[in-house]
Scaffold this motif. Structure first.
Motif, PDB file in Angstrom:
ATOM      1  N   GLY A 233      40.613  -9.724  50.199  1.00  0.00           N
ATOM      2  CA  GLY A 233      39.138  -9.618  49.423  1.00  0.00           C
ATOM      3  C   GLY A 233      38.143  -9.873  49.802  1.00  0.00           C
ATOM      4  N   GLN A 234      38.163 -11.059  50.280  1.00  0.00           N
ATOM      5  CA  GLN A 234      37.155 -11.678  50.729  1.00  0.00           C
ATOM      6  C   GLN A 234      36.272 -11.042  52.006  1.00  0.00           C
ATOM      7  OE1 GLN A 234      38.508 -15.735  51.479  1.00  0.00           O
ATOM      8  NE2 GLN A 234      37.688 -16.533  49.388  1.00  0.00           N
ATOM      9  N   PHE A 235      36.993 -10.701  52.907  1.00  0.00           N
ATOM     10  CA  PHE A 235      36.819  -9.905  54.155  1.00  0.00           C
ATOM     11  C   PHE A 235      35.964  -8.627  53.820  1.00  0.00           C
ATOM     12  CE2 PHE A 235      37.697  -6.060  56.897  1.00  0.00           C
ATOM     13  CZ  PHE A 235      36.884  -6.517  58.096  1.00  0.00           C
ATOM     14  N   TRP A 236      36.288  -7.846  52.954  1.00  0.00           N
ATOM     15  CA  TRP A 236      35.555  -6.791  52.384  1.00  0.00           C
ATOM     16  C   TRP A 236      34.266  -6.923  51.861  1.00  0.00           C
ATOM     17  CZ3 TRP A 236      36.409  -2.346  55.132  1.00  0.00           C
ATOM     18  CH2 TRP A 236      37.672  -2.320  55.502  1.00  0.00           C
ATOM     19  N   LEU A 237      34.424  -8.062  50.902  1.00  0.00           N
ATOM     20  CA  LEU A 237      33.088  -8.277  50.410  1.00  0.00           C
ATOM     21  C   LEU A 237      32.022  -8.775  51.278  1.00  0.00           C
ATOM     22  CD1 LEU A 237      34.478 -10.504  47.114  1.00  0.00           C
ATOM     23  CD2 LEU A 237      33.427  -8.371  47.184  1.00  0.00           C
ATOM     24  N   LYS A 238      32.416  -9.523  52.568  1.00  0.00           N
ATOM     25  CA  LYS A 238      31.713  -9.740  53.460  1.00  0.00           C
ATOM     26  C   LYS A 238      30.934  -8.762  54.113  1.00  0.00           C
ATOM     27  CE  LYS A 238      33.589 -14.439  54.043  1.00  0.00           C
ATOM     28  NZ  LYS A 238      34.553 -15.430  54.722  1.00  0.00           N
ATOM     29  N   GLN A 239      31.788  -7.478  54.244  1.00  0.00           N
ATOM     30  CA  GLN A 239      31.245  -6.314  54.917  1.00  0.00           C
ATOM     31  C   GLN A 239      29.992  -5.576  53.863  1.00  0.00           C
ATOM     32  OE1 GLN A 239      32.520  -5.991  57.757  1.00  0.00           O
ATOM     33  NE2 GLN A 239      33.652  -7.882  57.133  1.00  0.00           N
ATOM     34  N   GLY A 240      30.060  -6.098  52.659  1.00  0.00           N
ATOM     35  CA  GLY A 240      29.048  -5.754  51.924  1.00  0.00           C
ATOM     36  C   GLY A 240      29.540  -4.641  50.553  1.00  0.00           C
ATOM     37  N   VAL A 241      30.884  -4.679  50.265  1.00  0.00           N
ATOM     38  CA  VAL A 241      31.427  -3.838  49.110  1.00  0.00           C
ATOM     39  C   VAL A 241      31.027  -4.729  47.847  1.00  0.00           C
ATOM     40  CG1 VAL A 241      33.747  -4.781  49.070  1.00  0.00           C
ATOM     41  CG2 VAL A 241      33.333  -2.549  48.605  1.00  0.00           C
ATOM     42  N   ASP A 242      30.898  -4.154  46.891  1.00  0.00           N
ATOM     43  CA  ASP A 242      30.475  -4.582  45.576  1.00  0.00           C
ATOM     44  C   ASP A 242      31.636  -4.902  44.694  1.00  0.00           C
ATOM     45  OD1 ASP A 242      27.436  -4.398  45.969  1.00  0.00           O
ATOM     46  OD2 ASP A 242      28.204  -2.036  46.052  1.00  0.00           O
ATOM     47  N   GLY A 243      32.911  -4.602  45.002  1.00  0.00           N
ATOM     48  CA  GLY A 243      34.041  -4.932  44.050  1.00  0.00           C
ATOM     49  C   GLY A 243      35.086  -4.150  44.565  1.00  0.00           C
ATOM     50  N   PHE A 244      36.226  -4.189  43.533  1.00  0.00           N
ATOM     51  CA  PHE A 244      37.471  -3.561  43.851  1.00  0.00           C
ATOM     52  C   PHE A 244      37.991  -2.884  42.336  1.00  0.00           C
ATOM     53  CE2 PHE A 244      37.266  -7.368  46.510  1.00  0.00           C
ATOM     54  CZ  PHE A 244      37.247  -6.526  47.997  1.00  0.00           C
ATOM     55  N   ARG A 245      38.688  -1.767  42.720  1.00  0.00           N
ATOM     56  CA  ARG A 245      39.590  -0.905  41.830  1.00  0.00           C
ATOM     57  C   ARG A 245      41.027  -1.549  42.370  1.00  0.00           C
ATOM     58  NH1 ARG A 245      44.323   2.318  42.154  1.00  0.00           N
ATOM     59  NH2 ARG A 245      44.618   3.259  40.034  1.00  0.00           N
ATOM     60  N   LEU A 246      41.511  -2.213  41.241  1.00  0.00           N
ATOM     61  CA  LEU A 246      42.759  -2.934  41.651  1.00  0.00           C
ATOM     62  C   LEU A 246      43.889  -1.930  41.302  1.00  0.00           C
ATOM     63  CD1 LEU A 246      41.477  -6.489  40.638  1.00  0.00           C
ATOM     64  CD2 LEU A 246      41.844  -5.596  43.164  1.00  0.00           C
ATOM     65  N   ASP A 247      44.834  -1.555  42.216  1.00  0.00           N
ATOM     66  CA  ASP A 247      45.701  -0.719  41.894  1.00  0.00           C
ATOM     67  C   ASP A 247      47.072  -1.479  41.344  1.00  0.00           C
ATOM     68  OD1 ASP A 247      47.122   2.103  42.343  1.00  0.00           O
ATOM     69  OD2 ASP A 247      48.269   0.796  43.879  1.00  0.00           O
ATOM     70  N   ALA A 248      47.616  -0.821  40.287  1.00  0.00           N
ATOM     71  CA  ALA A 248      48.839  -1.283  39.696  1.00  0.00           C
ATOM     72  C   ALA A 248      48.800  -2.779  39.518  1.00  0.00           C
ATOM     73  CB  ALA A 248      50.068  -1.021  40.806  1.00  0.00           C
ATOM     74  N   ALA A 249      47.965  -3.205  38.857  1.00  0.00           N
ATOM     75  CA  ALA A 249      47.432  -4.677  38.663  1.00  0.00           C
ATOM     76  C   ALA A 249      48.526  -5.448  37.934  1.00  0.00           C
ATOM     77  CB  ALA A 249      46.100  -4.855  37.964  1.00  0.00           C
ATOM     78  N   LYS A 250      49.291  -4.565  37.098  1.00  0.00           N
ATOM     79  CA  LYS A 250      50.028  -5.237  36.016  1.00  0.00           C
ATOM     80  C   LYS A 250      51.607  -5.408  36.683  1.00  0.00           C
ATOM     81  CE  LYS A 250      52.524  -1.622  33.267  1.00  0.00           C
ATOM     82  NZ  LYS A 250      52.892  -1.342  32.111  1.00  0.00           N
ATOM     83  N   HIS A 251      51.648  -4.755  37.667  1.00  0.00           N
ATOM     84  CA  HIS A 251      52.797  -4.729  38.584  1.00  0.00           C
ATOM     85  C   HIS A 251      53.234  -5.674  39.461  1.00  0.00           C
ATOM     86  CE1 HIS A 251      54.614  -1.243  36.182  1.00  0.00           C
ATOM     87  NE2 HIS A 251      53.656  -0.379  36.924  1.00  0.00           N
ATOM     88  N   ILE A 252      52.151  -6.648  39.771  1.00  0.00           N
ATOM     89  CA  ILE A 252      52.125  -7.693  40.396  1.00  0.00           C
ATOM     90  C   ILE A 252      53.760  -8.361  40.317  1.00  0.00           C
ATOM     91  CG2 ILE A 252      51.284  -9.772  41.404  1.00  0.00           C
ATOM     92  CD1 ILE A 252      49.801  -7.278  42.219  1.00  0.00           C
ATOM     93  N   TYR A 253      53.802  -8.575  39.032  1.00  0.00           N
ATOM     94  CA  TYR A 253      54.946  -9.117  38.594  1.00  0.00           C
ATOM     95  C   TYR A 253      55.807  -8.651  37.751  1.00  0.00           C
ATOM     96  CZ  TYR A 253      53.595 -13.568  40.749  1.00  0.00           C
ATOM     97  OH  TYR A 253      53.307 -14.615  41.733  1.00  0.00           O
ATOM     98  N   GLU A 254      55.601  -7.418  37.241  1.00  0.00           N
ATOM     99  CA  GLU A 254      56.240  -6.570  36.342  1.00  0.00           C
ATOM    100  C   GLU A 254      56.864  -5.590  37.138  1.00  0.00           C
ATOM    101  OE1 GLU A 254      55.431  -3.470  32.535  1.00  0.00           O
ATOM    102  OE2 GLU A 254      54.377  -5.422  32.704  1.00  0.00           O
ATOM    103  N   ASP A 255      57.933  -5.955  37.454  1.00  0.00           N
ATOM    104  CA  ASP A 255      58.954  -5.057  38.361  1.00  0.00           C
ATOM    105  C   ASP A 255      59.932  -4.429  37.667  1.00  0.00           C
ATOM    106  OD1 ASP A 255      57.332  -6.059  40.783  1.00  0.00           O
ATOM    107  OD2 ASP A 255      58.906  -7.861  40.859  1.00  0.00           O
TER     108      ASP A 255
END
Length: 542
Positions: A233-255
Motif C-alpha cells: 500500500g505504501q509503495f503505490w501511495l509513493k507513486q502518487g495514487v490517492d487511495g484504494f478500493r479494498l476488495d473483499a475487505a470483510k473476508h480477511i478473517y471471515e472465511d
C-alpha cells in the motif's frame, strides 16, 4: 480523506439502528407506463409535519467517482485491449462529465482477464502498459483535479504468484505460512463464506481459497504477510495514487459462514484494517480507503473506526432501484439519518458514504430497470442528490446494458457510432450492439442520458448543500414524491423527485423554501407554497 465534523449523535442511535435497516424499506416492484405531459395534475396533496433539522450536522465533503475496467475502456495502441494511456486519453471526457475521482479496477499483472488474482503486487499488467504510463496517468489526472484510487486485493493472491508456487512446491518454503494449509487428518469445514467449498487440493495437501482455487487466501495471522501488505500500500501511495478500493475487505478473517457471527472474527478484521490505516497514514494521512463490505449496518460500523473512510452502501443501491421501479417513495432520508448517526459515532465523525447504483459484480442498471429510460434517469437523480461519494460504473451514464455472466457486465465502453480506433474489442458485444447509445451520439442529444448525468453532476459540484451536506427527512403526504433536505452549517435546500408518470402538485407546509433553484424540466413551478412537478422530474428548492 479530510472530513469536517460538527458534533456527534448520541450513542442511543446504535440501538435505534438495530430496529431500522435501510434494506428493509424497499417497496415491491411495479410496472409503469410512459408519462403523459398533458395529464391532469393531481389535486394538491396535504403535507406531513416537516422534521426540524437537528443541531447535529455531519457534513460529508464529496467527490463523484467513476469506476473504470481498464481492459474495456479505451485502447491507445490498437491491440483491442484498453490500457492506461487510453484512460489518460479520456480524462478530458471525464472532466467534462464532472468527475472528480476515478477508481481503477485491478491493474497488476494477473493470469485472468479481470485481474483479481494478482501475480505481482508491485507491477503493472503489461497489457495495460508500463509504470511510466501509470505515473503519467496520475500526473495528468491530478492536473485536471481528478483523484485516482486503485483496486488493492489483499485477501488473496493468484495461485500463479511466485509466493504460492514456492509454498505449494516445498513445505519448508519461507512462503509456506503465507497461506493456510490443512493439517494431516484434519476435518475440513466446507461452509465457505462465499457458498462453495473453500478447500482445494495441492498434491497431498489442501489450501484455503474461499473464492476459487485460483485465489488462495493469504494468511493474515502471519506478521510477515501483514507487513508486506502494508508495504505494498505504501509503495503505490509513493507513486502518487490517492487511495484504494479494498476488495473483499470483510473476508480477511471471515472465511466460513460460521465466522459471520463470531465476535472474535469481527475484532480481528477491525484490528487488521486499523493497522493497515496506520501504515497508510505514514505516507499519506489523507489517502481515501473505501471497502467492499457487503453486510449489515451493525457489522460495517467497526470497519469505520480508525480504519476505512467508507464502505460501499449496497443496501442504499437496492433501495434506490426498487424505489424507481415501483414509482413509490420511501423515506430514504429517515433511514440514512439513523445509519449515518451510527457510522459517525463509530468513526468519530470521519465517515463518508460510498453510494452507487450497480458495479462490476452486478447486472447493469439499465438491464435491472428493464431498459426504462425514465427510471434510469430518476435513479441517477436520486444517487447524485444524496450525501457521500457517489460512484458511477463506466458506461452507466450512456445506458449500457448487461447481465451476468461477469464478462457481459464488463463489455467494451461504446464511444462512437462510427469506427473508432480506440474502441476496445477484447470481448465481442452481446448486449451493447446498438450504437445509438454511443458517447458521440449522446453528446449531440440534449435529452440523452449522458446529458442528464452531466446536468446532475454540475448541480452537485456547484451547490455546496448537495456537494457537502448532511441529510434530513422531509415528509410529503404523496407517495409519488420523494423529498429530503440537504443541509450544511451555512445553507439548507429541499430536493423533491416526482417518481411517477403523472404531474404531481403538493402544498408545502410553510414558506421555508421559496425559490425554485434548479429543475430538469422547465414545466416545474413553485407559486407561493404550491409546488407542481412534471412527470419524472427533479427540483432543488432554496
Amino acid at each position: 480523506m479530510m472530513r469536517r465534523r460538527r458534533s456527534f449523535r448520541s450513542g442511543i442511535l446504535c440501538f435505534i439502528l438495530a430496529l431500522t435497516l435501510l434494506s428493509g424499506c424497499s417497496p415491491q416492484d411495479a410496472e409503469s407506463s410512459s408519462p403523459s405531459e398533458s395529464a391532469k395534475p393531481a389535486p394538491p396533496a396535504a403535507t406531513m409535519p416537516v422534521k426540524t433539522v437537528a443541531a447535529e450536522i455531519h457534513e460529508q465533503p464529496s467527490t463523484v467517482y467513476y469506476e473504470i475496467f481498464v481492459r474495456s475502456f479505451y485502447d491507445s495502441n490498437g491491440d483491442g485491449i484498453g490500457d492506461l494511456n487510453g484512460v489518460t486519453a479520456k480524462l478530458d471526457y471525464l472532466k467534462d462529465l464532472g468527475i472528480g475521482g476515478i477508481w481503477l479496477m485491478p491493474i497488476n499483472p494477473s493470469p485472468s482477464y479481470h485481474g483479481y488474482d494478482v501475480t505481482d503486487y508491485y507491477g503493472i499488467n503489461p497489457q495495460y502498459g508500463t509504470m511510466q504510463d501509470y505515473t503519467n496517468l496520475l500526473q495528468e489526472a491530478h492536473k485536471r483535479g481528478i483523484k485516482v484510487i486503485m483496486d488493492l486485493v489483499i485477501n488473496h493472491s493468484s495461485n500463479q504468484h511466485p509466493w504460492f508456487k514456492d509454498a505449494a512446491a516445498d513445505k519448508n518454503s519461507p512462503y509456506r505460512d503465507w497461506y493456510t494449509w490443512s493439517k494431516p487428518g484434519e476435518t475440513l469445514a466446507s461452509d465457505g463464506a462465499t457458498g462453495s467449498n473453500p478447500w482445494h487440493p495441492s498434491g497431498s495437501d489442501n489450501y484455503l481459497g474461499i473464492f476459487w482455487e485460483g485465489m488462495p487466501d493469504l494468511n493474515m495471522d502471519n506478521p510477515e504477510v501483514r507487513q508486506e501488505m502494508i508495504k505494498i500500500g505504501q509503495f503505490w501511495l509513493k507513486q502518487g495514487v490517492d487511495g484504494f478500493r479494498l476488495d473483499a475487505a470483510k473476508h480477511i478473517y471471515e472465511d466460513f459462514k460460521s465466522d459471520a457471527s463470531n465476535k472474535e472474527t469481527m475484532k480481528k478484521n477491525q484490528a487488521w484494517w486499523q493497522a493497515f490505516r496506520q501504515g497508510i497514514n505514514e505516507v499519506n494521512p489523507n489517502a481515501y480507503l473505501v471497502g467492499e463490505v457487503w453486510d449489515s449496518t451493525a457489522k460495517i460500523g467497526p470497519f469505520l473506526d480508525q480504519a476505512l473512510d467508507s464502505c460501499f452502501n449496497f443496501d442504499l443501491s437496492k433501495t434506490i432501484l426498487s424505489t424507481v421501479r415501483s414509482e413509490q417513495a420511501t423515506d430514504i432520508a429517515f433511514n440514512l439519518e439513523r445509519i449515518y448517526g451510527f457510522y459517525n459515532t463509530s468513526s468519530k465523525g470521519k465517515f463518508i458514504d460510498a453510494s452507487f447504483l450497480t458495479n462490476h459484480d452486478q447486472n447493469r442498471v439499465m438491464s435491472d430497470l428493464a431498459d426504462n429510460m425514465y427510471h434510469a434517469k430518476m435513479a441517477a437523480a436520486i444517487l447524485l442528490t444524496l450525501p457521500g461519494n457517489p460512484f458511477i460504473y463506466y458506461g452507466e451514464e450512456i445506458g449500457m446494458t448487461g447481465m451476468k455472466p461477469d464478462e457481459r457486465i464488463r463489455e467494451p465502453m461504446l464511444w462512437s457510432d462510427e469506427k473508432d480506433a480506440g474502441q476496445t474489442t477484447w470481448e465481442p458485444f452481446f448486449y451493447n450492439k446498438d450504437t445509438n447509445i454511443a458517447v458521440s451520439k449522446q453528446l449531440q442529444d440534449p435529452n440523452s442520458l449522458l446529458q442528464h448525468y452531466k446536468q446532475l453532476i454540475t448541480w452537485r459540484n456547484d451547490l455546496p448543500a448537495l456537494h457537502n451536506g448532511d441529510i434530513a427527512s422531509y415528509k410529503l403526504d404523496n407517495s409519488s414524491l420523494l423529498a429530503y433536505q440537504r443541509v450544511t452549517s451555512q445553507e439548507k435546500v429541499l430536493v423533491v423527485h416526482n417518481l411517477s408518470k403523472d404531474v404531481q402538485t403538493v402544498t408545502l407546509p410553510d414558506a421555508t423554501f421559496t425559490k425554485l433553484a434548479l429543475t430538469n424540466k422547465y414545466e416545474a413551478s413553485l407559486r407561493g407554497t404550491t409546488l407542481e412537478l412534471p412527470p419524472y422530474s427533479s427540483v432543488i428548492l432554496k
